[in-house]
Scaffold this motif. Structure first.
Motif, PDB file in Angstrom:
ATOM      1  N   THR A  77       7.174   9.718   3.767  1.00 17.32           N
ATOM      2  CA  THR A  77       6.438   8.508   3.414  1.00 17.32           C
ATOM      3  C   THR A  77       7.382   7.421   2.918  1.00 17.32           C
ATOM      4  O   THR A  77       7.228   6.247   3.268  1.00 17.32           O
ATOM      5  CB  THR A  77       5.368   8.818   2.345  1.00 17.32           C
ATOM      6  N   MET A  78       8.369   7.790   2.126  1.00 18.49           N
ATOM      7  CA  MET A  78       9.332   6.794   1.637  1.00 18.49           C
ATOM      8  C   MET A  78      10.082   6.153   2.800  1.00 18.49           C
ATOM      9  O   MET A  78      10.336   4.947   2.782  1.00 18.49           O
ATOM     10  CB  MET A  78      10.321   7.421   0.648  1.00 18.49           C
ATOM     11  N   ARG A  79      10.400   6.932   3.819  1.00 16.82           N
ATOM     12  CA  ARG A  79      11.070   6.360   4.990  1.00 16.82           C
ATOM     13  C   ARG A  79      10.159   5.340   5.682  1.00 16.82           C
ATOM     14  O   ARG A  79      10.616   4.290   6.122  1.00 16.82           O
ATOM     15  CB  ARG A  79      11.497   7.458   5.958  1.00 16.82           C
ATOM     16  N   VAL A  80       8.877   5.634   5.770  1.00 17.17           N
ATOM     17  CA  VAL A  80       7.925   4.690   6.375  1.00 17.17           C
ATOM     18  C   VAL A  80       7.835   3.422   5.532  1.00 17.17           C
ATOM     19  O   VAL A  80       7.852   2.308   6.060  1.00 17.17           O
ATOM     20  CB  VAL A  80       6.531   5.346   6.539  1.00 17.17           C
ATOM     21  N   LEU A  81       7.761   3.577   4.225  1.00 17.28           N
ATOM     22  CA  LEU A  81       7.626   2.411   3.342  1.00 17.28           C
ATOM     23  C   LEU A  81       8.876   1.543   3.336  1.00 17.28           C
ATOM     24  O   LEU A  81       8.798   0.361   3.013  1.00 17.28           O
ATOM     25  CB  LEU A  81       7.291   2.866   1.915  1.00 17.28           C
ATOM     26  N   ASN A  82      10.007   2.094   3.686  1.00 18.16           N
ATOM     27  CA  ASN A  82      11.247   1.322   3.722  1.00 18.16           C
ATOM     28  C   ASN A  82      11.399   0.513   5.007  1.00 18.16           C
ATOM     29  O   ASN A  82      12.336  -0.269   5.123  1.00 18.16           O
ATOM     30  CB  ASN A  82      12.458   2.246   3.535  1.00 18.16           C
ATOM     31  N   ARG A  83      10.490   0.687   5.941  1.00 20.90           N
ATOM     32  CA  ARG A  83      10.530  -0.101   7.174  1.00 20.90           C
ATOM     33  C   ARG A  83      10.127  -1.541   6.874  1.00 20.90           C
ATOM     34  O   ARG A  83       9.353  -1.807   5.964  1.00 20.90           O
ATOM     35  CB  ARG A  83       9.564   0.479   8.210  1.00 20.90           C
ATOM     36  N   GLY A  84      10.587  -2.447   7.693  1.00 22.23           N
ATOM     37  CA  GLY A  84      10.272  -3.862   7.501  1.00 22.23           C
ATOM     38  C   GLY A  84       8.878  -4.255   7.939  1.00 22.23           C
ATOM     39  O   GLY A  84       8.369  -5.301   7.535  1.00 22.23           O
ATOM     40  N   ASP A  85       8.226  -3.413   8.751  1.00 21.21           N
ATOM     41  CA  ASP A  85       6.901  -3.783   9.255  1.00 21.21           C
ATOM     42  C   ASP A  85       5.751  -3.165   8.470  1.00 21.21           C
ATOM     43  O   ASP A  85       4.601  -3.248   8.887  1.00 21.21           O
ATOM     44  CB  ASP A  85       6.786  -3.435  10.742  1.00 21.21           C
ATOM     45  N   VAL A  86       6.036  -2.580   7.342  1.00 25.81           N
ATOM     46  CA  VAL A  86       4.989  -2.046   6.453  1.00 25.81           C
ATOM     47  C   VAL A  86       5.098  -2.782   5.130  1.00 25.81           C
ATOM     48  O   VAL A  86       6.099  -2.678   4.433  1.00 25.81           O
ATOM     49  CB  VAL A  86       5.138  -0.524   6.239  1.00 25.81           C
ATOM     50  N   HIS A  87       4.067  -3.524   4.808  1.00 28.99           N
ATOM     51  CA  HIS A  87       4.079  -4.347   3.601  1.00 28.99           C
ATOM     52  C   HIS A  87       3.219  -3.714   2.505  1.00 28.99           C
ATOM     53  O   HIS A  87       2.177  -4.245   2.120  1.00 28.99           O
ATOM     54  CB  HIS A  87       3.623  -5.767   3.934  1.00 28.99           C
ATOM     55  N   LEU A  88       3.689  -2.584   2.036  1.00 29.91           N
ATOM     56  CA  LEU A  88       3.092  -1.902   0.887  1.00 29.91           C
ATOM     57  C   LEU A  88       4.213  -1.620  -0.097  1.00 29.91           C
ATOM     58  O   LEU A  88       5.301  -1.224   0.300  1.00 29.91           O
ATOM     59  CB  LEU A  88       2.468  -0.570   1.289  1.00 29.91           C
ATOM     60  N   TYR A  89       3.905  -1.816  -1.357  1.00 35.39           N
ATOM     61  CA  TYR A  89       4.922  -1.657  -2.388  1.00 35.39           C
ATOM     62  C   TYR A  89       4.379  -0.741  -3.471  1.00 35.39           C
ATOM     63  O   TYR A  89       3.247  -0.276  -3.415  1.00 35.39           O
ATOM     64  CB  TYR A  89       5.314  -3.034  -2.935  1.00 35.39           C
ATOM     65  N   ARG A  90       5.189  -0.487  -4.469  1.00 30.97           N
ATOM     66  CA  ARG A  90       4.805   0.443  -5.537  1.00 30.97           C
ATOM     67  C   ARG A  90       3.442   0.093  -6.145  1.00 30.97           C
ATOM     68  O   ARG A  90       2.646   0.974  -6.447  1.00 30.97           O
ATOM     69  CB  ARG A  90       5.891   0.469  -6.617  1.00 30.97           C
ATOM     70  N   SER A  91       3.179  -1.184  -6.305  1.00 35.17           N
ATOM     71  CA  SER A  91       1.912  -1.590  -6.926  1.00 35.17           C
ATOM     72  C   SER A  91       0.694  -1.133  -6.119  1.00 35.17           C
ATOM     73  O   SER A  91      -0.386  -0.949  -6.677  1.00 35.17           O
ATOM     74  CB  SER A  91       1.863  -3.113  -7.123  1.00 35.17           C
ATOM     75  N   ALA A  92       0.858  -0.920  -4.816  1.00 40.70           N
ATOM     76  CA  ALA A  92      -0.253  -0.441  -3.987  1.00 40.70           C
ATOM     77  C   ALA A  92      -0.578   1.017  -4.282  1.00 40.70           C
ATOM     78  O   ALA A  92      -1.649   1.501  -3.931  1.00 40.70           O
ATOM     79  CB  ALA A  92       0.075  -0.609  -2.509  1.00 40.70           C
ATOM     80  N   PHE A  93       0.339   1.712  -4.928  1.00 44.82           N
ATOM     81  CA  PHE A  93       0.163   3.129  -5.230  1.00 44.82           C
ATOM     82  C   PHE A  93      -0.201   3.352  -6.693  1.00 44.82           C
ATOM     83  O   PHE A  93      -0.045   4.456  -7.198  1.00 44.82           O
ATOM     84  CB  PHE A  93       1.425   3.905  -4.848  1.00 44.82           C
ATOM     85  N   GLN A  94      -0.659   2.314  -7.365  1.00 44.02           N
ATOM     86  CA  GLN A  94      -1.104   2.463  -8.746  1.00 44.02           C
ATOM     87  C   GLN A  94      -2.552   2.926  -8.727  1.00 44.02           C
ATOM     88  O   GLN A  94      -3.368   2.364  -8.005  1.00 44.02           O
ATOM     89  CB  GLN A  94      -0.996   1.131  -9.505  1.00 44.02           C
ATOM     90  N   GLY A  95      -2.840   3.907  -9.497  1.00 45.18           N
ATOM     91  CA  GLY A  95      -4.195   4.438  -9.523  1.00 45.18           C
ATOM     92  C   GLY A  95      -5.134   3.533 -10.290  1.00 45.18           C
ATOM     93  O   GLY A  95      -4.737   2.580 -10.941  1.00 45.18           O
ATOM     94  N   THR A  96      -6.375   3.857 -10.155  1.00 44.58           N
ATOM     95  CA  THR A  96      -7.406   3.160 -10.903  1.00 44.58           C
ATOM     96  C   THR A  96      -8.093   4.183 -11.795  1.00 44.58           C
ATOM     97  O   THR A  96      -8.352   5.298 -11.363  1.00 44.58           O
ATOM     98  CB  THR A  96      -8.415   2.461  -9.968  1.00 44.58           C
TER      99      THR A  96
END
Length: 193
Positions: A77-96
């Motif tokens: 998953t970290m490899r996917v998130l490091n791609r330039g065409d995926v715009h998700l960052y740590r804040s997207a993985f914050q729980g509620t």
């Protein structure tokens, strides 16, 4: 005198056994703490770190096989998130704190679940599950699902970027959807023949 020596030896053994049991109890508590920390983590990098820690400390622990599996999946998953065409960052993985099911969805997505990523995209699109409506997160989660191989998410992005008047991105995602096996519907024009 021999009774005193015997009693001293027995007392010493009992103290040693108590110390060993106390150490074992602390070890069990520490194993549980490390496991629970990994089970509560949502950010893939945290999952990698905590599962690595668990495997290093408890290579034959009761949760070691699961930890190894999660470690591998979160690293992917970290490899996917490091791609330039995926715009998700740590804040997207914050729980509620509002809905535990959202945290479970985030964790599943952090472990590479396409389906969880798509469900999160729709929750952000509609503002459900304690999440505020957020078009950027909707697109980011769809991009994530697309890179993971979800053909329907790829096609939905093609439609989204077509509406946003971004034909280059639309054709890129449509091509990805088709390469993943998606059969887009035939375009219908509005002219009657």
């Amino acid at each position: 005198m021999s009774k005193n020596v015997f009693a001293s030896v027995m007392l010493g053994m009992a103290l040693c056994m108590g110390h060993v049991q106390a150490q074992q109890g602390r070890a069990d508590d520490t194993e549980t703490e490390v496991r629970v920390a990994a089970l509560q983590a949502l950010w893939p990098a945290d999952l990698v770190r905590l599962t690595t820690e668990y495997v290093q400390q408890y290579p034959r622990g009761p949760w070691a096989d699961v930890a190894r599996n999660w470690q591998r999946r979160a690293a992917d998953t970290m490899r996917v998130l490091n791609r330039g065409d995926v715009h998700l960052y740590r804040s997207a993985f914050q729980g509620t704190g509002e809905e535990a099911s959202v945290n479970d969805e985030i964790r599943e997505a952090a472990l590479g679940s396409q389906a969880a990523a798509v469900r999160l995209a729709y929750k952000y699109q509609k503002g459900e599950g304690g999440l505020t409506r957020d078009e950027n997160r909707y697109v980011g989660w769809l991009q994530f699902a697309s890179v993971l191989g979800n053909a329907a998410a790829s096609y939905e992005l093609a439609l989204y970027f077509r509406k946003e008047n971004q034909p280059a991105l639309a054709s890129q995602y449509e091509a990805r959807a088709v390469s993943l096996g998606y059969n887009p519907p035939l375009a219908l024009d509005h002219v009657r023949k």
